[in-house]
Design an enzyme around this catalytic site. Structure first.
Site, PDB file in Angstrom:
ATOM      1  N   LYS A  22      53.100  47.283  45.206  1.00 38.42           N
ATOM      2  CA  LYS A  22      52.053  47.577  44.291  1.00 38.42           C
ATOM      3  C   LYS A  22      50.763  46.491  44.857  1.00 38.42           C
ATOM      4  O   LYS A  22      49.741  47.212  44.912  1.00 38.42           O
ATOM      5  CB  LYS A  22      52.367  47.391  42.817  1.00 38.42           C
ATOM      6  CG  LYS A  22      51.032  47.392  42.222  1.00 38.42           C
ATOM      7  CD  LYS A  22      51.419  47.350  40.549  1.00 38.42           C
ATOM      8  CE  LYS A  22      51.403  45.691  40.188  1.00 38.42           C
ATOM      9  NZ  LYS A  22      50.372  45.182  39.753  1.00 38.42           N
ATOM     10  N   ASN A  23      51.270  45.290  44.855  1.00 42.03           N
ATOM     11  CA  ASN A  23      50.031  44.375  45.242  1.00 42.03           C
ATOM     12  C   ASN A  23      49.611  44.153  46.491  1.00 42.03           C
ATOM     13  O   ASN A  23      48.738  43.787  46.837  1.00 42.03           O
ATOM     14  CB  ASN A  23      50.583  42.972  44.583  1.00 42.03           C
ATOM     15  CG  ASN A  23      50.646  42.871  43.135  1.00 42.03           C
ATOM     16  OD1 ASN A  23      49.988  44.119  42.419  1.00 42.03           O
ATOM     17  ND2 ASN A  23      51.164  41.895  42.405  1.00 42.03           N
ATOM     18  N   ARG A  92      43.100  45.479  36.237  1.00 44.58           N
ATOM     19  CA  ARG A  92      42.159  44.499  36.477  1.00 44.58           C
ATOM     20  C   ARG A  92      41.931  44.591  38.404  1.00 44.58           C
ATOM     21  O   ARG A  92      40.870  43.939  38.718  1.00 44.58           O
ATOM     22  CB  ARG A  92      42.796  42.936  36.230  1.00 44.58           C
ATOM     23  CG  ARG A  92      43.006  42.871  34.804  1.00 44.58           C
ATOM     24  CD  ARG A  92      43.655  41.519  34.675  1.00 44.58           C
ATOM     25  NE  ARG A  92      43.147  40.570  35.696  1.00 44.58           N
ATOM     26  CZ  ARG A  92      41.775  40.311  36.090  1.00 44.58           C
ATOM     27  NH1 ARG A  92      40.911  40.634  35.408  1.00 44.58           N
ATOM     28  NH2 ARG A  92      41.630  39.531  37.107  1.00 44.58           N
ATOM     29  N   CYS A 116      43.451  40.220  29.900  1.00 43.61           N
ATOM     30  CA  CYS A 116      44.596  40.757  29.935  1.00 43.61           C
ATOM     31  C   CYS A 116      45.820  40.000  28.963  1.00 43.61           C
ATOM     32  O   CYS A 116      45.436  38.880  28.609  1.00 43.61           O
ATOM     33  CB  CYS A 116      45.171  41.278  31.016  1.00 43.61           C
ATOM     34  SG  CYS A 116      46.085  40.189  32.024  1.00 43.61           S
ATOM     35  N   ARG A 121      41.958  35.823  33.015  1.00 38.21           N
ATOM     36  CA  ARG A 121      41.544  36.341  34.305  1.00 38.21           C
ATOM     37  C   ARG A 121      40.267  36.474  34.632  1.00 38.21           C
ATOM     38  O   ARG A 121      39.728  37.450  35.093  1.00 38.21           O
ATOM     39  CB  ARG A 121      42.356  37.858  34.207  1.00 38.21           C
ATOM     40  CG  ARG A 121      43.668  37.819  33.862  1.00 38.21           C
ATOM     41  CD  ARG A 121      44.830  37.222  34.505  1.00 38.21           C
ATOM     42  NE  ARG A 121      44.850  37.510  35.722  1.00 38.21           N
ATOM     43  CZ  ARG A 121      45.774  38.951  36.178  1.00 38.21           C
ATOM     44  NH1 ARG A 121      46.208  39.404  34.948  1.00 38.21           N
ATOM     45  NH2 ARG A 121      45.969  39.219  37.244  1.00 38.21           N
ATOM     46  N   ASP A 304      54.985  36.020  39.205  1.00 34.94           N
ATOM     47  CA  ASP A 304      55.297  37.331  38.726  1.00 34.94           C
ATOM     48  C   ASP A 304      56.983  37.574  38.572  1.00 34.94           C
ATOM     49  O   ASP A 304      57.454  38.669  38.156  1.00 34.94           O
ATOM     50  CB  ASP A 304      54.824  38.389  39.782  1.00 34.94           C
ATOM     51  CG  ASP A 304      53.324  38.690  39.917  1.00 34.94           C
ATOM     52  OD1 ASP A 304      52.831  39.208  40.604  1.00 34.94           O
ATOM     53  OD2 ASP A 304      52.868  37.992  38.627  1.00 34.94           O
ATOM     54  N   ILE A 326      50.292  29.139  36.608  1.00 34.39           N
ATOM     55  CA  ILE A 326      49.383  29.737  37.168  1.00 34.39           C
ATOM     56  C   ILE A 326      48.727  30.540  35.772  1.00 34.39           C
ATOM     57  O   ILE A 326      47.381  30.675  35.837  1.00 34.39           O
ATOM     58  CB  ILE A 326      49.974  31.048  37.910  1.00 34.39           C
ATOM     59  CG1 ILE A 326      51.004  30.522  39.153  1.00 34.39           C
ATOM     60  CG2 ILE A 326      48.863  31.971  38.390  1.00 34.39           C
ATOM     61  CD1 ILE A 326      49.928  29.591  40.187  1.00 34.39           C
ATOM     62  N   ARG A 396      53.007  50.678  35.131  1.00 30.85           N
ATOM     63  CA  ARG A 396      52.367  50.351  35.783  1.00 30.85           C
ATOM     64  C   ARG A 396      52.765  49.876  37.245  1.00 30.85           C
ATOM     65  O   ARG A 396      52.002  49.629  38.268  1.00 30.85           O
ATOM     66  CB  ARG A 396      51.533  49.418  35.030  1.00 30.85           C
ATOM     67  CG  ARG A 396      50.611  49.791  34.038  1.00 30.85           C
ATOM     68  CD  ARG A 396      49.682  48.959  33.512  1.00 30.85           C
ATOM     69  NE  ARG A 396      49.115  48.080  34.568  1.00 30.85           N
ATOM     70  CZ  ARG A 396      48.515  47.096  34.611  1.00 30.85           C
ATOM     71  NH1 ARG A 396      48.231  46.447  33.383  1.00 30.85           N
ATOM     72  NH2 ARG A 396      47.896  46.480  35.623  1.00 30.85           N
TER      73      ARG A 396
HETATM   74  C1  EPZ Z   1      47.411  38.748  41.539  1.00 29.18           C
HETATM   75  O1  EPZ Z   1      46.322  38.608  40.595  1.00 29.18           O
HETATM   76  C2  EPZ Z   1      48.304  39.670  41.196  1.00 29.18           C
HETATM   77  N1  EPZ Z   1      47.925  40.842  41.170  1.00 29.18           N
HETATM   78  C3  EPZ Z   1      49.135  39.181  39.997  1.00 29.18           C
HETATM   79  O2  EPZ Z   1      50.212  40.008  40.031  1.00 29.18           O
HETATM   80  C4  EPZ Z   1      49.633  37.820  40.429  1.00 29.18           C
HETATM   81  O3  EPZ Z   1      50.229  37.382  39.076  1.00 29.18           O
HETATM   82  C5  EPZ Z   1      48.513  37.019  40.530  1.00 29.18           C
HETATM   83  O4  EPZ Z   1      48.116  37.248  41.700  1.00 29.18           O
HETATM   84  C6  EPZ Z   1      49.223  35.580  41.018  1.00 29.18           C
HETATM   85  O5  EPZ Z   1      50.196  35.520  42.049  1.00 29.18           O
HETATM   86  C7  EPZ Z   1      47.463  41.952  42.277  1.00 29.18           C
HETATM   87  O6  EPZ Z   1      47.617  41.346  43.308  1.00 29.18           O
HETATM   88  C8  EPZ Z   1      46.978  42.932  42.098  1.00 29.18           C
HETATM   89  P1  EPZ Z   1      44.626  35.095  41.056  1.00 29.18           P
HETATM   90  P2  EPZ Z   1      44.981  37.877  40.406  1.00 29.18           P
HETATM   91  O7  EPZ Z   1      43.275  35.356  41.166  1.00 29.18           O
HETATM   92  O8  EPZ Z   1      44.464  37.755  42.005  1.00 29.18           O
HETATM   93  C9  EPZ Z   1      42.408  31.914  38.381  1.00 29.18           C
HETATM   94  C10 EPZ Z   1      51.391  41.799  38.603  1.00 29.18           C
HETATM   95  O9  EPZ Z   1      52.346  41.400  37.779  1.00 29.18           O
HETATM   96  N2  EPZ Z   1      41.508  32.599  38.889  1.00 29.18           N
HETATM   97  O10 EPZ Z   1      45.509  34.737  42.219  1.00 29.18           O
HETATM   98  O11 EPZ Z   1      44.322  38.202  39.589  1.00 29.18           O
HETATM   99  C11 EPZ Z   1      43.248  32.756  37.393  1.00 29.18           C
HETATM  100  O12 EPZ Z   1      42.953  32.632  36.130  1.00 29.18           O
HETATM  101  C12 EPZ Z   1      50.212  41.004  38.645  1.00 29.18           C
HETATM  102  O13 EPZ Z   1      51.714  42.569  39.616  1.00 29.18           O
HETATM  103  C13 EPZ Z   1      39.887  31.965  38.442  1.00 29.18           C
HETATM  104  O14 EPZ Z   1      40.111  30.749  37.735  1.00 29.18           O
HETATM  105  O15 EPZ Z   1      45.349  36.473  40.351  1.00 29.18           O
HETATM  106  C14 EPZ Z   1      44.795  32.487  37.610  1.00 29.18           C
HETATM  107  O16 EPZ Z   1      44.851  31.118  36.709  1.00 29.18           O
HETATM  108  C15 EPZ Z   1      50.017  40.035  37.430  1.00 29.18           C
HETATM  109  N3  EPZ Z   1      38.906  32.429  38.937  1.00 29.18           N
HETATM  110  C16 EPZ Z   1      44.802  31.598  39.115  1.00 29.18           C
HETATM  111  O17 EPZ Z   1      43.468  31.763  39.469  1.00 29.18           O
HETATM  112  C17 EPZ Z   1      38.907  33.703  39.619  1.00 29.18           C
HETATM  113  O18 EPZ Z   1      37.820  33.949  40.238  1.00 29.18           O
HETATM  114  C18 EPZ Z   1      45.402  32.780  40.063  1.00 29.18           C
HETATM  115  O19 EPZ Z   1      44.716  34.120  39.539  1.00 29.18           O
HETATM  116  C19 EPZ Z   1      40.128  34.288  39.941  1.00 29.18           C
HETATM  117  C20 EPZ Z   1      41.224  33.518  39.499  1.00 29.18           C
END
Ligand code: EPZ
Length: 417
Positions: A22-23, A92, A116, A121, A304, A326, A396
């Site tokens: 998916k990702n 998202r 979420c 996020r 995840d 995370i 999802r």
């Molecule tokens: C991706 O989400 C994945 N989703 C998530 O999978 C996964 O849990 C996550 O990466 C971490 O590995 C997809 O790829 C579609 P991040 P993403 O930006 O990109 C902070 C699932 O279950 N952050 O790497 O949204 C954030 O708050 C989903 O399949 C900021 O502060 O995660 C978090 O603490 C859930 N500012 C950390 O970074 C930003 O602009 C990592 O988030 C962006 C992120």
């Protein structure tokens, strides 16, 4: 709205085929916005999130046909560059259209995704990076309004290695003017899959999979045919299912090359792992040992997989400490697991899992995608019958999970809630 009814304590057997990731599929589908010819993307999982992304693009004028996990898509003539809130709020990852739209069409109006269940996020890192590339960005009534005649290559540093932030900027940089370097980039394999797809379309990306990624802007990207990588989180989820139910199952089409942290931890939990070839593994239960887990960015233990391991370790002989580094609210499955007889206490960002002998079936509520997977794992291992409500969360991110489990001998039924 559906629910699962699961009769637990059944030993499973046989083999399961892992679906496309998916990702990886979501950013690759968003990236077709950049291409001036149609693309064929294979091994795309048939999931609610994929349908949401396709609807989002269709509303902008994209044309596609999707059957048997093969997607034929043409985003070369979009009539709109607006991603509406009612679709973005469902997923998202819709933020992934922002970079492609700004760099290809010089404008984008994308709803802020909002939080979420697992956390706030934010997308500040995505926005700051686009600003550094010359985009003018305003936030008005919950929408990101972005404009840029032509994005310029820039040196981008991410405070935290954001996965979709890295993917957004890679896509934005492919058609920007000059070179972009991303420092402290996310190293996840799904980022590499996106870069491989874009390079096949004529992009010039190097360093994907490392913390420094370089993209040289080009004028256009052509269409291409590409196969999405398998889903390492689905594969890891089935490893937890095998161990929690004291079963031995064969997992086919698993991307074992990027699952070292998961395999290491499931072995530490007492599973026997027999790797048959690059993408086939037999997971058998032998003893149930406690394990300490700390989630981290790739190649660390994936967040995840946290909920699934928490569920499995409720039955270990001893105490496991699970630390979530995370996301700030990713223990919502704990209360539901405790209702099934687990003995878990939360202290800050740690879950202390004291192993119990038996879990008992109960009606439980899914709250987010991976939490719902953890409840299914617990239900499969528990005595009696469990009803898992609100499994739209599960749909999802897991393709036909009930059918795959039935094929392994599980007593699971999908019922209207
Ligand atoms: C991706 O989400 C994945 N989703 C998530 O999978 C996964 O849990 C996550 O990466 C971490 O590995 C997809 O790829 C579609 P991040 P993403 O930006 O990109 C902070 C699932 O279950 N952050 O790497 O949204 C954030 O708050 C989903 O399949 C900021 O502060 O995660 C978090 O603490 C859930 N500012 C950390 O970074 C930003 O602009 C990592 O988030 C962006 C992120």
């Amino acid at each position: 709205m559906d629910k699962f009814s699961i009769e637990g304590s059944k030993t499973l057997h046989g083999s399961v085929d892992i679906s496309g990731s998916k990702n990886a599929a979501l950013p690759i589908i968003a990236a077709t916005i950049l291409c001036n010819k149609p693309c064929t993307i294979n091994n795309v999982p048939d999931l609610a999130d994929i349908v949401t992304m396709l609807k989002l693009l269709e509303n902008m004028g994209c044309q596609y046909s999707f059957s048997n996990n093969s997607l034929k898509i043409d985003c070369s003539k979009l009539q709109s560059t607006k991603a509406e809130y009612d679709l973005v709020r469902k997923m998202r990852a819709s933020i992934l259209v922002l970079g492609p739209l700004v760099t290809k069409y010089s404008q984008a109006i994308v709803s802020l995704p909002g939080g979420c269940a697992i956390g706030v996020r934010p997308v500040n890192l995505h926005i700051d990076a686009l600003k550094a590339m010359g985009a003018k960005i305003n936030i008005e009534q919950g929408y990101v309004h972005a404009n840029a005649k032509k994005l310029k290559g820039a040196e981008i540093y991410f405070d935290t290695p954001t996965v979709t932030g890295t993917e957004n900027i890679i896509m934005a940089a492919t058609l920007a003017d000059g070179k972009t370097t991303i420092y402290n980039a996310a190293k996840e394999p799904e980022v590499v899959d996106l870069a491989n797809f874009l390079n096949k379309c004529g992009a010039k990306i190097s360093g994907a999979g490392s913390s420094t990624i370089e993209i040289i802007g080009v004028d256009t990207l052509k269409g291409s045919e590409y196969e999405v990588m398998p889903d390492r989180i689905e594969a890891g989820t089935f490893m937890c299912i095998a161990h929690a139910t004291r079963s031995s199952i064969t997992i086919n089409n698993a991307p074992l090359y990027c699952m070292h942290s998961i395999i290491d931890k499931i072995q530490e939990a007492g599973a026997d792992i027999h790797i048959k070839n690059d993408n086939t593994v037999v997971v058998s239960h032998s003893k149930f040992l406690p394990v300490d887990i700390k989630t981290f960015v790739y190649p660390g233990f994936p967040t995840d997989m946290q909920a699934q391991f928490t569920a499995m370790l409720t039955l270990a002989q001893g105490t496991s400490i699970i630390e979530e580094t995370i996301f700030e609210n990713r223990f919502q499955h704990v209360a539901e697991l405790n209702r099934m007889g687990a003995n878990i206490t939360i202290s800050g960002n740690k879950a202390i899992v004291n192993g119990v002998k038996v879990l008992y079936g109960a009606p439980v509520m899914a709250t987010d995608l991976r939490a719902s997977a953890s409840l299914v794992i617990a239900a499969l291992a528990a005595e009696n019958t469990t009803e898992v409500l609100r499994i739209y969360h599960l749909d999802r991110g897991y393709e036909f999970l009930d059918k795959k489990l039935q094929k392994l001998g599980a007593k699971i039924k999908r019922l209207p809630q």
